[in-house]
Design an enzyme around this catalytic site. Structure first.
Site, PDB file in Angstrom:
ATOM      1  N   ASP A 182      -3.831   2.157  -5.542  1.00  0.00           N
ATOM      2  CA  ASP A 182      -3.596   1.292  -4.384  1.00  0.00           C
ATOM      3  C   ASP A 182      -4.474   0.033  -4.315  1.00  0.00           C
ATOM      4  O   ASP A 182      -3.956  -1.062  -4.175  1.00  0.00           O
ATOM      5  CB  ASP A 182      -3.754   2.117  -3.094  1.00  0.00           C
ATOM      6  CG  ASP A 182      -3.407   1.334  -1.844  1.00  0.00           C
ATOM      7  OD1 ASP A 182      -2.334   0.729  -1.828  1.00  0.00           O
ATOM      8  OD2 ASP A 182      -4.208   1.339  -0.900  1.00  0.00           O
ATOM      9  N   CYS A 211       5.531  -6.674  10.375  1.00  0.00           N
ATOM     10  CA  CYS A 211       5.675  -5.237  10.085  1.00  0.00           C
ATOM     11  C   CYS A 211       4.706  -4.391  10.917  1.00  0.00           C
ATOM     12  O   CYS A 211       3.508  -4.663  10.979  1.00  0.00           O
ATOM     13  CB  CYS A 211       5.442  -5.022   8.589  1.00  0.00           C
ATOM     14  SG  CYS A 211       5.501  -3.306   8.083  1.00  0.00           S
ATOM     15  N   CYS A 255       4.156   3.032   9.929  1.00  0.00           N
ATOM     16  CA  CYS A 255       5.553   3.118  10.389  1.00  0.00           C
ATOM     17  C   CYS A 255       6.388   3.712   9.262  1.00  0.00           C
ATOM     18  O   CYS A 255       6.195   3.374   8.094  1.00  0.00           O
ATOM     19  CB  CYS A 255       6.045   1.719  10.745  1.00  0.00           C
ATOM     20  SG  CYS A 255       7.816   1.628  11.070  1.00  0.00           S
TER      21      CYS A 255
HETATM   22  C1  B12 Z   1      -0.059  -4.881   0.795  1.00  0.00           C
HETATM   23  C2  B12 Z   1       0.600  -3.539   0.897  1.00  0.00           C
HETATM   24  C3  B12 Z   1       1.275  -3.249   2.086  1.00  0.00           C
HETATM   25  C4  B12 Z   1       1.589  -4.322   3.131  1.00  0.00           C
HETATM   26  C5  B12 Z   1       2.789  -5.180   2.621  1.00  0.00           C
HETATM   27  C6  B12 Z   1       4.009  -4.311   2.238  1.00  0.00           C
HETATM   28  C7  B12 Z   1       4.909  -4.908   1.189  1.00  0.00           C
HETATM   29  N1  B12 Z   1       6.168  -4.508   1.251  1.00  0.00           N
HETATM   30  O1  B12 Z   1       4.478  -5.652   0.310  1.00  0.00           O
HETATM   31  C8  B12 Z   1       1.876  -3.461   4.398  1.00  0.00           C
HETATM   32  C9  B12 Z   1       0.578  -3.260   5.175  1.00  0.00           C
HETATM   33  C10 B12 Z   1       2.937  -4.005   5.342  1.00  0.00           C
HETATM   34  C11 B12 Z   1       2.258  -2.131   3.725  1.00  0.00           C
HETATM   35  C12 B12 Z   1       3.031  -1.178   4.345  1.00  0.00           C
HETATM   36  C13 B12 Z   1       3.381   0.036   3.744  1.00  0.00           C
HETATM   37  N2  B12 Z   1       2.905   0.535   2.586  1.00  0.00           N
HETATM   38 CO1  B12 Z   1       1.837  -0.490   1.339  1.00  0.00          CO
HETATM   39  N3  B12 Z   1       0.941  -1.383  -0.046  1.00  0.00           N
HETATM   40  C14 B12 Z   1       0.519  -2.610  -0.149  1.00  0.00           C
HETATM   41  C15 B12 Z   1      -0.104  -2.830  -1.547  1.00  0.00           C
HETATM   42  C16 B12 Z   1      -1.624  -2.730  -1.429  1.00  0.00           C
HETATM   43  C17 B12 Z   1       0.284  -4.150  -2.214  1.00  0.00           C
HETATM   44  C18 B12 Z   1       1.799  -4.435  -2.167  1.00  0.00           C
HETATM   45  C19 B12 Z   1       2.118  -5.837  -2.603  1.00  0.00           C
HETATM   46  O2  B12 Z   1       1.576  -6.334  -3.586  1.00  0.00           O
HETATM   47  N4  B12 Z   1       2.995  -6.505  -1.856  1.00  0.00           N
HETATM   48  C20 B12 Z   1       3.451  -7.810  -2.182  1.00  0.00           C
HETATM   49  C21 B12 Z   1       4.901  -7.726  -2.646  1.00  0.00           C
HETATM   50  C22 B12 Z   1       5.446  -9.052  -3.107  1.00  0.00           C
HETATM   51  O3  B12 Z   1       4.821  -6.891  -3.754  1.00  0.00           O
HETATM   52  P1  B12 Z   1       5.901  -5.766  -3.999  1.00  0.00           P
HETATM   53  O4  B12 Z   1       6.626  -5.419  -2.753  1.00  0.00           O
HETATM   54  O5  B12 Z   1       5.275  -4.665  -4.795  1.00  0.00           O
HETATM   55  O6  B12 Z   1       6.912  -6.624  -4.864  1.00  0.00           O
HETATM   56  C23 B12 Z   1       6.826  -6.712  -6.255  1.00  0.00           C
HETATM   57  C24 B12 Z   1       7.781  -5.736  -6.888  1.00  0.00           C
HETATM   58  O7  B12 Z   1       8.161  -4.751  -5.964  1.00  0.00           O
HETATM   59  C25 B12 Z   1       8.920  -6.587  -7.377  1.00  0.00           C
HETATM   60  N5  B12 Z   1      10.134  -6.543  -6.560  1.00  0.00           N
HETATM   61  C26 B12 Z   1      10.232  -6.754  -5.250  1.00  0.00           C
HETATM   62  N6  B12 Z   1      11.507  -6.676  -4.855  1.00  0.00           N
HETATM   63  C27 B12 Z   1      12.242  -6.413  -5.966  1.00  0.00           C
HETATM   64  C28 B12 Z   1      13.605  -6.232  -6.107  1.00  0.00           C
HETATM   65  C29 B12 Z   1      14.112  -5.970  -7.372  1.00  0.00           C
HETATM   66  C30 B12 Z   1      15.568  -5.786  -7.520  1.00  0.00           C
HETATM   67  C31 B12 Z   1      13.221  -5.896  -8.487  1.00  0.00           C
HETATM   68  C32 B12 Z   1      13.744  -5.671  -9.843  1.00  0.00           C
HETATM   69  C33 B12 Z   1      11.857  -6.074  -8.307  1.00  0.00           C
HETATM   70  C34 B12 Z   1      11.368  -6.321  -7.045  1.00  0.00           C
HETATM   71  O8  B12 Z   1       8.481  -7.922  -7.391  1.00  0.00           O
HETATM   72  C35 B12 Z   1       7.337  -8.110  -6.584  1.00  0.00           C
HETATM   73  C36 B12 Z   1       6.320  -8.951  -7.292  1.00  0.00           C
HETATM   74  O9  B12 Z   1       5.944  -8.361  -8.502  1.00  0.00           O
HETATM   75  C37 B12 Z   1       0.509  -1.608  -2.351  1.00  0.00           C
HETATM   76  C38 B12 Z   1      -0.387  -1.064  -3.471  1.00  0.00           C
HETATM   77  C39 B12 Z   1      -0.389  -1.967  -4.690  1.00  0.00           C
HETATM   78  N7  B12 Z   1      -1.555  -2.220  -5.250  1.00  0.00           N
HETATM   79  O10 B12 Z   1       0.655  -2.424  -5.128  1.00  0.00           O
HETATM   80  C40 B12 Z   1       0.758  -0.553  -1.231  1.00  0.00           C
HETATM   81  C41 B12 Z   1       2.002   0.325  -1.357  1.00  0.00           C
HETATM   82  C42 B12 Z   1       3.149  -0.557  -1.728  1.00  0.00           C
HETATM   83  N8  B12 Z   1       2.195   0.793   0.009  1.00  0.00           N
HETATM   84  C43 B12 Z   1       2.671   1.994   0.099  1.00  0.00           C
HETATM   85  C44 B12 Z   1       3.047   2.624   1.318  1.00  0.00           C
HETATM   86  C45 B12 Z   1       3.235   4.135   1.285  1.00  0.00           C
HETATM   87  C46 B12 Z   1       3.245   1.860   2.473  1.00  0.00           C
HETATM   88  C47 B12 Z   1       3.896   2.325   3.790  1.00  0.00           C
HETATM   89  C48 B12 Z   1       5.045   3.300   3.616  1.00  0.00           C
HETATM   90  C49 B12 Z   1       2.794   2.937   4.715  1.00  0.00           C
HETATM   91  C50 B12 Z   1       3.308   3.289   6.117  1.00  0.00           C
HETATM   92  N9  B12 Z   1       3.973   4.433   6.299  1.00  0.00           N
HETATM   93  O11 B12 Z   1       3.065   2.574   7.050  1.00  0.00           O
HETATM   94  C51 B12 Z   1       4.367   0.975   4.389  1.00  0.00           C
HETATM   95  C52 B12 Z   1       5.786   0.606   3.924  1.00  0.00           C
HETATM   96  C53 B12 Z   1       6.255  -0.714   4.480  1.00  0.00           C
HETATM   97  C54 B12 Z   1       7.266  -1.366   3.529  1.00  0.00           C
HETATM   98  N10 B12 Z   1       8.543  -1.281   3.872  1.00  0.00           N
HETATM   99  O12 B12 Z   1       6.840  -1.929   2.517  1.00  0.00           O
HETATM  100  C55 B12 Z   1       2.858   2.631  -1.271  1.00  0.00           C
HETATM  101  C56 B12 Z   1       4.359   2.621  -1.620  1.00  0.00           C
HETATM  102  C57 B12 Z   1       4.845   3.851  -2.362  1.00  0.00           C
HETATM  103  C58 B12 Z   1       6.313   3.729  -2.674  1.00  0.00           C
HETATM  104  N11 B12 Z   1       6.958   4.865  -2.873  1.00  0.00           N
HETATM  105  O13 B12 Z   1       6.870   2.665  -2.722  1.00  0.00           O
HETATM  106  C59 B12 Z   1       1.948   1.671  -2.178  1.00  0.00           C
HETATM  107  C60 B12 Z   1       2.458   1.482  -3.601  1.00  0.00           C
HETATM  108  C61 B12 Z   1       0.545   2.305  -2.173  1.00  0.00           C
HETATM  109  C62 B12 Z   1       0.416   3.485  -3.136  1.00  0.00           C
HETATM  110  N12 B12 Z   1      -0.469   3.381  -4.124  1.00  0.00           N
HETATM  111  O14 B12 Z   1       1.097   4.494  -3.011  1.00  0.00           O
HETATM  112  N13 B12 Z   1       1.772  -2.048   2.451  1.00  0.00           N
HETATM  113  S1  SF4 Z   2       7.483  -0.134   7.988  1.00  0.00           S
HETATM  114 FE1  SF4 Z   2       8.545  -0.277   9.996  1.00  0.00          FE
HETATM  115  S2  SF4 Z   2       8.179  -2.379  10.701  1.00  0.00           S
HETATM  116 FE2  SF4 Z   2       7.633  -2.310   8.504  1.00  0.00          FE
HETATM  117  S3  SF4 Z   2       9.504  -2.943   7.426  1.00  0.00           S
HETATM  118 FE3  SF4 Z   2       9.618  -0.706   7.602  1.00  0.00          FE
HETATM  119  S4  SF4 Z   2      10.737  -0.309   9.529  1.00  0.00           S
HETATM  120 FE4  SF4 Z   2      10.081  -2.440   9.567  1.00  0.00          FE
END
Ligand code: B12
Ligand code: SF4
Ligand code: SF4
Length: 345
Positions: free
Chosen positions: A132, A215, A242
């Site tokens: 993470d 979020c 959430c």
């Molecule tokens: C910052 C962060 C958050 C932020 C931002 C969330 C977000 N969606 O980015 C906040 C605080 C909101 C958050 C919330 C949650 N998080 Co969080 N978070 C992180 C963290 C530290 C970084 C994520 C990141 O870099 N985000 C920036 C975006 C741009 O990156 P990304 O979504 O990964 O996107 C990349 C790829 O996914 C890809 N991509 C994106 N879309 C698509 C679509 C296609 C078609 C393809 C091919 C690729 C692709 O391209 C992007 C750039 O490389 C990671 C751990 C880590 N080091 O990665 C945990 C992580 C993502 N979180 C996790 C969890 C569990 C959660 C929550 C469920 C916690 C909760 N219950 O409240 C929520 C889920 C909310 C949601 N819908 O995302 C888990 C997810 C596990 C999983 N099965 O996916 C992680 C991986 C932590 C872990 N080690 O387990 N989180």
């Molecule tokens: S974690 Fe909750 S607020 Fe965040 S994107 Fe998912 S449903 Fe929306």
């Protein structure tokens, strides 16, 4: 060594999912920078400071890395989804935070796996464990390693296991046969987008992305200051994280349940009134070793106040009056907002 050998090793070390990705920069790293440029990281500085660039190449974490072993650990326990639980007197803590802090659980499992791998590999190698907090695009590499596809809710989803799993990685200087990413199985579904109460899932560079500044998970866990007033009503009775966009996902309908002791709930949906009264030392004792302490005491009380305001329950006036007299300006302001909301209820 093949992906199948790695999966067997991972299973012995307590990981239900495992696969291998090449330790190379990936094309979609550019989307991360676009995401940051659009302000979607909100105030999470660890995503936007000098560490942002480190995500471009896993060799920034371990110069000799050749393979990324990605693991997934299931945490779903046999308790209701938030979308099936309606009790305005109780606080919702998200599923991932009910038990022990996953960072510790996954790190221990990965350390064990590294020891076993050293015995099996028959050669010296360098390694690094990430869970993470390291600047690594965990979901992207886990997708490449075949663990799942990235859903419209941006969670990694596995066809058999749904999305209730944590990710961790073992970076190694060994060359291991990589796995293939699975196809995207979201199809025309938009349930997560439609269900998100704060409209946080927005169109991204490819598909959808999460605007953290909208979020609930961000507001209740990461944000240190005031929750924007316009977003407070949408938070409902969530006080930490959430689950909605995963609760409604069809791939989680029959998600497997884990009996692992660390992930069983210590305090399932605790009563809001009790939480409003706890002192800082009680807060620390109640949530010691769980992810909830990340909100810190003031942030936690701020969240409790918002949830009480959203509950519509006028019996919360007394505890809210007490919180509105708090010496902490953040807590007091959110309690005043909640009182005003209850007056309108
Ligand atoms: C910052 C962060 C958050 C932020 C931002 C969330 C977000 N969606 O980015 C906040 C605080 C909101 C958050 C919330 C949650 N998080 Co969080 N978070 C992180 C963290 C530290 C970084 C994520 C990141 O870099 N985000 C920036 C975006 C741009 O990156 P990304 O979504 O990964 O996107 C990349 C790829 O996914 C890809 N991509 C994106 N879309 C698509 C679509 C296609 C078609 C393809 C091919 C690729 C692709 O391209 C992007 C750039 O490389 C990671 C751990 C880590 N080091 O990665 C945990 C992580 C993502 N979180 C996790 C969890 C569990 C959660 C929550 C469920 C916690 C909760 N219950 O409240 C929520 C889920 C909310 C949601 N819908 O995302 C888990 C997810 C596990 C999983 N099965 O996916 C992680 C991986 C932590 C872990 N080690 O387990 N989180
Ligand atoms: S974690 Fe909750 S607020 Fe965040 S994107 Fe998912 S449903 Fe929306
Ligand atoms: S709810 Fe539907 S669109 Fe959203 S992640 Fe799940 S399958 Fe994909």
């Amino acid at each position: 060594m093949t992906g199948a050998d790695i999966r067997e090793l991972a299973r012995q070390c307590g990981f239900e999912l495992a696969g291998v990705a090449r330790a190379e920069p990936i094309a979609e790293r550019q989307w991360f920078h676009e995401w940051v440029a659009r302000g979607f990281a909100a105030e999470m500085r660890y995503l936007t400071d000098r560490r942002a660039g480190l995500r471009d190449d896993p060799r920034n974490l371990l110069a000799s890395v050749r393979s990324i072993i990605c693991v997934g650990k299931l945490y779903n326990s046999a308790w209701p989804y938030s979308t099936n639980f309606h009790d305005g007197e109780r606080a919702w803590i998200s599923r991932y935070a009910w038990g022990d802090d996953y960072h510790d659980v996954l790190r221990r499992g990965l350390e064990r796996m590294n020891e076993c791998l050293r015995k099996r590999a028959g050669a010296e190698y360098e390694s690094k464990i990430c869970v993470d907090t390291a600047p690594l695009l965990e979901r992207s590499y886990a997708r490449m390693a075949g663990l799942g596809w990235i859903g419209k809710n941006t969670c990694l989803i596995n066809q058999q296991s749904g999305s209730w799993f944590f990710l961790g990685e073992l970076l190694v200087s060994l060359a291991i046969e990589p796995d293939e990413p699975p196809p995207d199985r979201c199809g025309t579904c938009t349930r997560c987008i439609d269900a998100c109460p704060t409209a946080a899932i927005v169109p991204g560079a490819l598909g959808y992305t999460v605007d953290s500044g909208r979020c609930i998970s961000y507001f209740t866990i990461e944000l240190r200051g005031a929750v924007p007033e316009a977003s407070r009503a949408g938070i409902g009775t969530h006080i930490f994280g959430c689950d909605i966009c995963q609760d409604v996902c069809p791939w989680n309908r029959r998600a497997p349940i884990t009996d692992d002791r660390p992930f069983q709930p210590r305090h399932f949906a605790p009563p809001l009134e009790r939480l409003a009264e706890i002192h800082e030392d009680e807060f620390r004792a109640m949530f010691r070793g769980t992810p909830v302490t990340r909100a810190r005491y003031a942030g936690f009380l701020r969240n409790v106040a918002v949830a009480m305001g959203n509950s519509g329950d006028v019996r919360f006036r007394t505890p809210l009056e007490m919180l509105s007299a708090s010496a902490d300006a953040l807590v007091a302001e959110h309690a005043r907002w909640a009182l005003a909301r209850l007056r309108g209820a």
